[in-house]
Design a protein around this motif. Structure first.
Motif, PDB file in Angstrom:
ATOM      1  N   ARG A 141       0.925  -1.024   0.228  1.00 29.85           N
ATOM      2  CA  ARG A 141       0.122  -0.123   0.072  1.00 29.85           C
ATOM      3  C   ARG A 141       0.956   1.103   0.036  1.00 29.85           C
ATOM      4  O   ARG A 141       2.031   1.352   0.745  1.00 29.85           O
ATOM      5  N   LEU A 142       0.325   2.247  -0.877  1.00 27.66           N
ATOM      6  CA  LEU A 142       1.293   3.522  -0.794  1.00 27.66           C
ATOM      7  C   LEU A 142       0.724   4.616   0.013  1.00 27.66           C
ATOM      8  O   LEU A 142      -0.544   4.785  -0.275  1.00 27.66           O
ATOM      9  N   PRO A 143       1.301   5.276   0.641  1.00 29.42           N
ATOM     10  CA  PRO A 143       0.740   6.581   1.281  1.00 29.42           C
ATOM     11  C   PRO A 143       0.171   7.620   0.500  1.00 29.42           C
ATOM     12  O   PRO A 143       1.211   7.794  -0.672  1.00 29.42           O
ATOM     13  N   VAL A 144      -0.842   8.269   0.516  1.00 31.10           N
ATOM     14  CA  VAL A 144      -1.256   9.508  -0.388  1.00 31.10           C
ATOM     15  C   VAL A 144      -1.143  10.716   0.563  1.00 31.10           C
ATOM     16  O   VAL A 144      -1.741  10.886   1.566  1.00 31.10           O
ATOM     17  N   SER A 145      -0.237  11.645   0.146  1.00 32.25           N
ATOM     18  CA  SER A 145      -0.081  12.922   0.978  1.00 32.25           C
ATOM     19  C   SER A 145      -1.387  13.839   0.509  1.00 32.25           C
ATOM     20  O   SER A 145      -2.215  13.743  -0.558  1.00 32.25           O
ATOM     21  N   ARG A 146      -1.613  14.568   1.630  1.00 36.12           N
ATOM     22  CA  ARG A 146      -3.058  15.449   1.454  1.00 36.12           C
ATOM     23  C   ARG A 146      -2.883  16.402   0.268  1.00 36.12           C
ATOM     24  O   ARG A 146      -3.970  16.305  -0.384  1.00 36.12           O
ATOM     25  N   ALA A 147      -1.662  16.720  -0.372  1.00 34.21           N
ATOM     26  CA  ALA A 147      -1.829  17.635  -1.679  1.00 34.21           C
ATOM     27  C   ALA A 147      -2.127  16.813  -2.596  1.00 34.21           C
ATOM     28  O   ALA A 147      -2.541  17.120  -3.709  1.00 34.21           O
ATOM     29  N   PHE A 148      -2.127  15.487  -2.804  1.00 31.51           N
ATOM     30  CA  PHE A 148      -2.338  14.441  -3.805  1.00 31.51           C
ATOM     31  C   PHE A 148      -3.752  13.824  -3.784  1.00 31.51           C
ATOM     32  O   PHE A 148      -4.116  12.916  -4.624  1.00 31.51           O
ATOM     33  N   MET A 149      -4.511  14.016  -2.494  1.00 33.57           N
ATOM     34  CA  MET A 149      -5.779  13.363  -2.439  1.00 33.57           C
ATOM     35  C   MET A 149      -6.946  13.636  -3.438  1.00 33.57           C
ATOM     36  O   MET A 149      -7.758  13.070  -3.589  1.00 33.57           O
ATOM     37  N   HIS A 150      -6.571  14.660  -4.323  1.00 36.10           N
ATOM     38  CA  HIS A 150      -7.602  15.102  -5.226  1.00 36.10           C
ATOM     39  C   HIS A 150      -7.682  13.957  -6.338  1.00 36.10           C
ATOM     40  O   HIS A 150      -8.896  13.932  -7.136  1.00 36.10           O
ATOM     41  N   TRP A 151      -6.833  13.453  -6.410  1.00 30.66           N
ATOM     42  CA  TRP A 151      -7.002  12.291  -7.555  1.00 30.66           C
ATOM     43  C   TRP A 151      -8.036  11.137  -7.247  1.00 30.66           C
ATOM     44  O   TRP A 151      -8.353  10.487  -8.090  1.00 30.66           O
ATOM     45  N   PHE A 152      -8.359  11.012  -5.946  1.00 31.68           N
ATOM     46  CA  PHE A 152      -9.116   9.960  -5.532  1.00 31.68           C
ATOM     47  C   PHE A 152     -10.612  10.502  -5.077  1.00 31.68           C
ATOM     48  O   PHE A 152     -11.319   9.900  -4.360  1.00 31.68           O
ATOM     49  N   ARG A 153     -10.753  11.822  -5.502  1.00 35.94           N
ATOM     50  CA  ARG A 153     -12.189  12.379  -4.899  1.00 35.94           C
ATOM     51  C   ARG A 153     -13.205  11.818  -5.770  1.00 35.94           C
ATOM     52  O   ARG A 153     -12.883  11.530  -6.811  1.00 35.94           O
ATOM     53  N   ASP A 154     -14.266  11.849  -5.194  1.00 36.18           N
ATOM     54  CA  ASP A 154     -15.638  11.253  -5.877  1.00 36.18           C
ATOM     55  C   ASP A 154     -16.110  12.358  -6.991  1.00 36.18           C
ATOM     56  O   ASP A 154     -15.905  13.626  -6.867  1.00 36.18           O
TER      57      ASP A 154
END
Length: 260
Positions: A247-260
């Motif tokens: 599993r790879l951690p996701v930084s807050r700055a990159f969470m937009h890739w996984f938004r609905d």
């Protein structure tokens, strides 16, 4: 106390490789825009990209000719990072060479300053920036054209890795993810993994941002290999990879890739 009291008028990133010019610009900014906060100072383009990811500044002052990554390439990468509909940072190029002006404005620059920066000229630039920062429009001027130019960059097709005494060629589509440490970049692919000496920051320029998503300062994942994402709490998320138990951690700055 108002909600904005105590907050800087703008958060600034300054990228300049020459120490005298860097100190001159910082001193001028302190005089002309004391309400702003310099959140990061970088001495080359690669460190500037790292600082941009960490601090998410409102304004980037960048030289054009820098080691590692030029200011123009930095601007292209920033444009590819900002999601559609979200506020983009304002870009100001600072350089000794006026022949780059047209290219700078084509890449989304709000302004273009010649070294050494004169106080009156910087004051005009600051007035424009103060009006722009926090404005309703999400995209900086020229950002759409800059994204089109980013798509024209020549992409990597193969990764060359040394495994024992042989050179292994890894097709870029076979890569599941890249992960970096202090010395190497780990390339995990469908048939195994390998280590390369090319820093992750340098690899990014040759990867298609539509296919390879940076999810952390130390991790880039092939979007086609993403099985899903799991939110751990309000500030933490992990990516699940097909064909791998990692599993790879996701930084807050990159969470937009996984938004609905």
């Amino acid at each position: 106390m108002g909600p904005d009291q105590g907050r800087p008028a703008a958060r600034l990133l300054v990228a300049e490789d020459e120490a005298p010019m860097r100190e001159h610009l910082l001193a001028q900014l302190a005089q002309q825009w004391p309400e702003a906060e310099v959140v990061a100072v970088a001495e080359n383009g690669l460190d500037a990209w790292d600082a941009f990811l960490e601090h998410e500044p409102d304004v980037v002052f960048t030289d054009i000719r820098m080691p590692g990554m030029s200011g123009l390439d930095l601007a292209t990468r920033i444009a590819g990072f900002v999601p559609d509909g979200e506020r983009a940072p304002r870009l100001v190029f600072v350089t000794a060479y006026d022949q780059h002006a047209v290219d700078a404005f084509e890449r989304g620059a709000l302004d273009y300053l010649l070294k050494p920066v004169e106080p009156q000229r910087l004051a005009r630039c600051v007035r424009r920036l103060a009006q722009q920062v926090g404005a309703d429009e999400a995209a900086a001027p020229g950002l759409a054209a800059l994204r089109e130019r980013a798509a024209e960059v020549q992409r990597l097709r193969w990764i060359k890795a040394t495994v024992g005494r042989r050179i292994q060629l890894i097709a870029i589509d076979e890569v599941l993810f890249f992960q970096s440490d202090s010395k190497y970049t780990r390339v995990v692919h469908r048939e195994g993994e390998a280590l390369i000496r090319t820093p992750l920051k340098e690899l990014l320029g040759g990867l298609d941002p539509e296919q390879f998503w940076q999810v952390h300062r130390s991790a880039v994942v092939n979007a086609r290999a993403v099985a899903g994402a799991e939110r751990l709490d309000a500030d933490r998320m992990e990516v699940l990879i097909r064909g791998s138990e990692e599993r790879l951690p996701v930084s807050r700055a990159f969470m937009h890739w996984f938004r609905d």
